[in-house]
Design a protein around this motif. Sequence first.
Motif, PDB file in Angstrom:
ATOM      1  N   UNK A 112       0.837  -1.206   0.000  1.00  4.45           N
ATOM      2  CA  UNK A 112       0.000   0.000   0.000  1.00  4.45           C
ATOM      3  C   UNK A 112       0.870   1.253   0.000  1.00  4.45           C
ATOM      4  N   UNK A 113       1.981   1.238   0.735  1.00  2.00           N
ATOM      5  CA  UNK A 113       2.889   2.387   0.754  1.00  2.00           C
ATOM      6  C   UNK A 113       3.445   2.666  -0.634  1.00  2.00           C
ATOM      7  N   UNK A 114       3.843   1.620  -1.333  1.00  2.00           N
ATOM      8  CA  UNK A 114       4.357   1.794  -2.692  1.00  2.00           C
ATOM      9  C   UNK A 114       3.255   2.343  -3.598  1.00  2.00           C
ATOM     10  N   UNK A 115       2.051   1.834  -3.467  1.00  2.00           N
ATOM     11  CA  UNK A 115       0.912   2.296  -4.276  1.00  2.00           C
ATOM     12  C   UNK A 115       0.640   3.781  -4.056  1.00  2.00           C
ATOM     13  N   UNK A 116       0.867   4.268  -2.859  1.00  2.00           N
ATOM     14  CA  UNK A 116       0.640   5.689  -2.558  1.00  2.00           C
ATOM     15  C   UNK A 116       1.536   6.606  -3.394  1.00  2.00           C
ATOM     16  N   UNK A 117       2.613   6.089  -3.947  1.00  2.00           N
ATOM     17  CA  UNK A 117       3.531   6.901  -4.742  1.00  2.00           C
ATOM     18  C   UNK A 117       3.225   6.859  -6.232  1.00  2.00           C
ATOM     19  N   UNK A 118       2.114   6.246  -6.619  1.00  2.00           N
ATOM     20  CA  UNK A 118       1.846   5.960  -8.036  1.00  2.00           C
ATOM     21  C   UNK A 118       1.820   7.216  -8.900  1.00  2.00           C
ATOM     22  N   UNK A 119       1.174   8.288  -8.437  1.00  2.00           N
ATOM     23  CA  UNK A 119       1.039   9.488  -9.269  1.00  2.00           C
ATOM     24  C   UNK A 119       2.365  10.224  -9.430  1.00  2.00           C
ATOM     25  N   UNK A 120       3.234  10.112  -8.451  1.00  2.00           N
ATOM     26  CA  UNK A 120       4.542  10.765  -8.547  1.00  2.00           C
ATOM     27  C   UNK A 120       5.478   9.956  -9.438  1.00  2.00           C
ATOM     28  N   UNK A 121       5.405   8.639  -9.335  1.00  2.00           N
ATOM     29  CA  UNK A 121       6.252   7.785 -10.177  1.00  2.00           C
ATOM     30  C   UNK A 121       5.836   7.890 -11.636  1.00  2.00           C
ATOM     31  N   UNK A 122       4.532   7.813 -11.897  1.00  2.00           N
ATOM     32  CA  UNK A 122       4.059   7.863 -13.272  1.00  2.00           C
ATOM     33  C   UNK A 122       4.284   6.555 -13.995  1.00  2.00           C
ATOM     34  N   UNK A 123       4.385   6.627 -15.298  1.00  2.00           N
ATOM     35  CA  UNK A 123       4.457   5.435 -16.148  1.00  2.00           C
ATOM     36  C   UNK A 123       5.899   5.129 -16.536  1.00  2.00           C
ATOM     37  N   UNK A 218      -2.042  -3.593 -10.102  1.00  2.00           N
ATOM     38  CA  UNK A 218      -2.273  -4.781  -9.274  1.00  2.00           C
ATOM     39  C   UNK A 218      -2.462  -4.373  -7.816  1.00  2.00           C
ATOM     40  N   UNK A 219      -1.596  -3.486  -7.320  1.00  2.00           N
ATOM     41  CA  UNK A 219      -1.693  -3.042  -5.931  1.00  2.00           C
ATOM     42  C   UNK A 219      -3.013  -2.324  -5.655  1.00  2.00           C
ATOM     43  N   UNK A 220      -3.522  -1.626  -6.670  1.00  2.00           N
ATOM     44  CA  UNK A 220      -4.749  -0.857  -6.483  1.00  2.00           C
ATOM     45  C   UNK A 220      -5.988  -1.698  -6.253  1.00  2.00           C
ATOM     46  N   UNK A 221      -5.949  -2.964  -6.665  1.00  2.00           N
ATOM     47  CA  UNK A 221      -7.133  -3.828  -6.515  1.00  2.00           C
ATOM     48  C   UNK A 221      -6.853  -5.065  -5.660  1.00  2.00           C
TER      49      UNK A 221
END
Length: 291
Positions: A112-123, A218-221
Amino acid sequence: MKIRKAVFPVAGLGTRVLPATKAMPKEMLTIVDKPLIQHVFDEAKEAGIEHFIFVTGRNKGSIEDHFDRMYELDATLEARGKKAELEILARDQPQAGAVSFTRQQSPLGLGHAVWCARDIVGDEPFAVVLPDELVLHKPGCLAQMVEAAQQLGEKSNLIAVQEVPADQTHQYGICAVGNRHGKMFEVAGMVEKPAKGTAPSNFSITGRYILQPEIFKILGTQERGAGGEIQLTDAMIGLAKAQKFYGVEFAGERHDCGSKAGFLRANIAYAMARPDLRDGLREEMRKYVEG
């Protein structure tokens, strides 16, 4: 495959080293004269990371302060002619805009911690660095992994791995070993803390990863796993169905600073690696060992 960004999950409570972490983030505990978070920041910087993303929680403000400028301190040191100390602070200071902070508002685990960084990491592919695990070696563990990723030249995921005694495999995430490529091997499977006698190998998953951005979907669901938390290992098992994973056997001495014994060992190991401290520390330790 260029790795520009690294995620540092720093929202944990540090319960294994209480009471030291009651009012201080465990990432700010010092190994010799640097906090844990500075050690792993330096490792990532050496590996060519350009953007450092910290996933924080409550009472972690001192981590943000550590990577900020303290003008009063700079002015005082300058007035007192403390040039060496000023140079140390300048060396450790991130460039403007190179550091980002986001909050993990609920203690739902590493995944979940890694998922929280999704928008900053991007694609784009990114690294994950766990601050309570240090590897004493030059080049650092992450630099070795980045080099391995560049050698592969393909879209893949990498995990730092280290052999552990067979009777300890139940304490770690463990990789099954597939085809070998020098100091790397294709990961044929992963299992989190297998029951005694059931581990597919004795290669443990350590706190360094290079992951593709598809992990976020995957982490999001993903449902909660062991401990009622969203486990990163579970998400990697899911991603491995579509993408390759490689285990990277790194050179270096691993220290688990999240435990009291590991924290003490790390302080000794890092001090003994310092020419300016080694001889004096050896003499002091001799008093206790021989006494």
